[in-house]
Design an enzyme around this catalytic site. Structure first.
Site, short mmCIF file in Angstrom:
data_model
loop_
_atom_site.label_atom_id
_atom_site.label_comp_id
_atom_site.label_asym_id
_atom_site.label_seq_id
_atom_site.Cartn_x
_atom_site.Cartn_y
_atom_site.Cartn_z
N ARG A 30 0.86 -1.19 0.00
CA ARG A 30 0.00 0.00 0.00
C ARG A 30 0.89 1.25 0.00
O ARG A 30 1.76 1.39 0.87
CB ARG A 30 -0.88 0.01 1.25
CG ARG A 30 -1.62 1.32 1.44
CD ARG A 30 -2.50 1.30 2.70
NE ARG A 30 -3.19 2.56 2.83
CZ ARG A 30 -3.11 3.36 3.89
NH1 ARG A 30 -2.38 3.02 4.95
NH2 ARG A 30 -3.77 4.49 3.93
N HIS A 74 -2.95 10.97 1.23
CA HIS A 74 -2.34 10.70 2.54
C HIS A 74 -1.67 11.99 3.01
O HIS A 74 -0.46 12.05 3.22
CB HIS A 74 -1.35 9.53 2.44
CG HIS A 74 -1.08 8.85 3.75
ND1 HIS A 74 -1.22 7.48 3.94
CD2 HIS A 74 -0.67 9.34 4.94
CE1 HIS A 74 -0.89 7.17 5.19
NE2 HIS A 74 -0.55 8.28 5.82
N GLU A 114 -7.33 8.26 6.90
CA GLU A 114 -7.59 8.80 8.24
C GLU A 114 -8.06 10.26 8.23
O GLU A 114 -7.33 11.15 8.68
CB GLU A 114 -6.32 8.71 9.10
CG GLU A 114 -5.77 7.32 9.28
CD GLU A 114 -4.58 7.27 10.26
OE1 GLU A 114 -4.14 8.35 10.69
OE2 GLU A 114 -4.13 6.18 10.59
C1 FCB Z 1 -0.97 6.81 11.00
C2 FCB Z 1 -0.60 7.39 9.65
C3 FCB Z 1 0.72 6.91 9.12
C4 FCB Z 1 1.75 6.78 10.21
C5 FCB Z 1 1.22 6.01 11.39
C6 FCB Z 1 2.20 5.78 12.51
O1 FCB Z 1 -1.83 7.68 11.66
O2 FCB Z 1 -1.58 7.10 8.70
O3 FCB Z 1 1.12 7.78 8.09
O4 FCB Z 1 2.22 8.03 10.57
O5 FCB Z 1 0.08 6.64 11.89
#
Ligand code: FCB
Length: 459
Positions: free
Chosen positions: A78, A122, A165
């Site tokens: 991914r 992202h 997220e």
């Molecule tokens: C998540 C993020 C990723 C990384 C991890 C530890 O929140 O999606 O990019 O930073 O945490």
């Protein structure tokens, strides 16, 4: 006697990364600034004043990195596309060098039979877009970017994640000020969250049209919130934290509008006073609830809420238990594998997505190479073992989980923590760019090859 926990056939055993965290080449081949480049340049925002200018130099070392994945036995990968590399101004002109880079990477992955799953956003929003996620137009700009990207790569990439997220670029970025763009205004966070969800809703049909035989979903970071005691205050604070972190996103995505208790809390907190309160336009909630093919979850820890002893680790007066160090990773996050089981089951049984993919799970430990170059990271192996077992238990409970991706393939730029936190299965020496697979990297390769593991926890 130990029992072998076998995973379903064709289960994806992958690793995950994100463009800004690994690519580097921040000013090369036409890429322009993202909001993270700007944030990292702002004094005091990122530990050690680190930035993503070079990081793992994956932009130049992608071939070596794919070869390592293959050698280690991983079956899926991914990664995310850098919007400011593909459409450097956010809208309009496409940068052919950006398209070429991902073409090379995707072709190489397919050549060695590693299944690609691509995140479209992202967090590296083009800085040129006025007012970032506060601007409703950004949602439409995102859908345009998705069309360009999926038209370019959708002949080969079939699994698409719209947004990673949404909690982080909205609440962490606009309410808690810990992520780009570093603003502290709850109302603005609600606005940003709505535009991120709308961006997802607008992108889904665009992805489907450009890649009719593909699959599309969103990635949420989820985790349980427990009250430290049964005091009315703690019970209510746990409800609120769960509402902000989990339900604020799950509910609208699955057609339930924003949770009423949270709307009441936010109105009470005066959050809507700094923004135009009618930011939800007719049709938005239907657009956000557009059906998807899977729900992807990132899980790291739980939170234990104590309003008497609030701690700064998670937002919102949330504290984690003051447990001994061995029960926490170096991020200060408690190791709580049952929370992954609980998170998967809650998402599946309460919201009924057709399928669940764990797109991130992992641990930060700073174990470094010894004189022979070996990195003995037994704590990461223990973390992964217990969490993979939790995934297996959720599958046994009836949840169709189809993949698991370790965060991360290699150590990288950990956002506001800079290079101080190492999540990789592969150690990166940032001075030489040498990669050292850690013991966990080989261990995880064995799990992938055997499609399962010997259970350690009591059945
Ligand atoms: C998540 C993020 C990723 C990384 C991890 C530890 O929140 O999606 O990019 O930073 O945490």
């Amino acid at each position: 006697m130990t029992e072998f926990m076998k995973f379903p056939e064709n289960f994806a055993w992958g690793t995950a990364t994100a463009a800004y965290q690994i690519e580097g080449a921040a000013h090369e081949d036409g890429r322009k600034d993202s909001i993270w480049d700007v944030f990292a340049r702002t004094p005091g925002k990122v530990a050690n004043a680190d930035n993503g200018d070079v990081t793992d130099d994956h932009y130049h070392r992608w071939k070596e990195d794919v070869a390592l994945m293959k050698e280690l036995g991983y079956t899926a990968y991914r990664f995310s596309l850098a919007w400011p590399r593909i459409i450097p101004d956010g809208r309009g002109k496409v940068n052919p060098a950006g398209i070429d880079f991902y073409n090379r990477l995707i072709d190489e992955l397919l050549k060695v039979e590693i299944h690609p799953i691509v995140t479209l956003y992202h967090w590296d929003l083009p800085a040129a877009l006025p007012d970032g996620w506060l601007n409703r137009e950004t949602s439409f700009a995102f859908a345009e970017f998705c069309q360009v990207a999926v038209r370019a790569f959708g002949d080969r990439v079939k699994d698409w994640i719209t947004i990673n997220e949404p909690f982080c670029p909205s609440f962490l970025g606009y309410a808690y000020g810990r992520h780009a763009p570093g603003i502290q205004d709850l109302g603005k966070a609600l606005l940003a969250a709505h535009h991120l969800l709308l961006a997802h809703g607008l992108a889904v049909p665009v992805v489907r049209a450009a890649c009719p035989d593909g699959r599309v979903g969103i990635t949420l970071n989820e985790g349980p919130f427990y009250p430290a005691t049964r005091s009315v205050e703690n019970l209510d604070a746990a409800r609120h934290a769960d509402g902000e972190f989990n339900r604020w996103f799950l509910d609208p995505l699955y057609g339930r509008h924003y949770p009423l208790d949270m709307l009441q809390d936010y109105v009470k907190a005066g959050a809507l006073e700094t923004i135009e309160p009618k930011f939800i336009l007719a049709g938005d909630m239907q657009q956000i609830a557009v059906p998807t093919d899977f729900l992807a979850l990132n899980y790291y820890t739980r939170s234990v809420i104590d309003t008497v002893k609030p701690a700064g680790n998670f937002p919102n007066n949330i504290s984690t238990l003051a447990n001994p160090a061995e029960t926490h990773t170096e991020m200060g996050w408690e190791i709580f594998p049952f929370g992954l089981y609980e998170t998967i089951c809650r998402a599946y049984f309460a919201y009924k997505p057709p399928e669940i993919i764990i797109t991130e799970n992992g641990a930060s430990y700073s174990d470094a190479p010894d004189a022979s170059g070996r990195v003995s990271d037994i704590r990461r192996i223990a973390y992964l073992q217990s969490h993979i077992e939790a995934v297996g238990q959720a599958i046994r409970a009836g949840v169709p989980v189809t993949g698991y991706y370790v965060w991360s393939l290699m150590d990288n730029f950990e956002w506001a923590f800079g290079y101080a936190q190492r999540f990789g299965l592969i150690y990166v020496d940032y001075k030489t760019q040498k990669r050292h697979p850690k013991d966990s990297a080989f261990w995880y390769g064995q799990v992938a090859r055997k499609n399962g593991l010997e259970m350690k926890a009591a059945g």
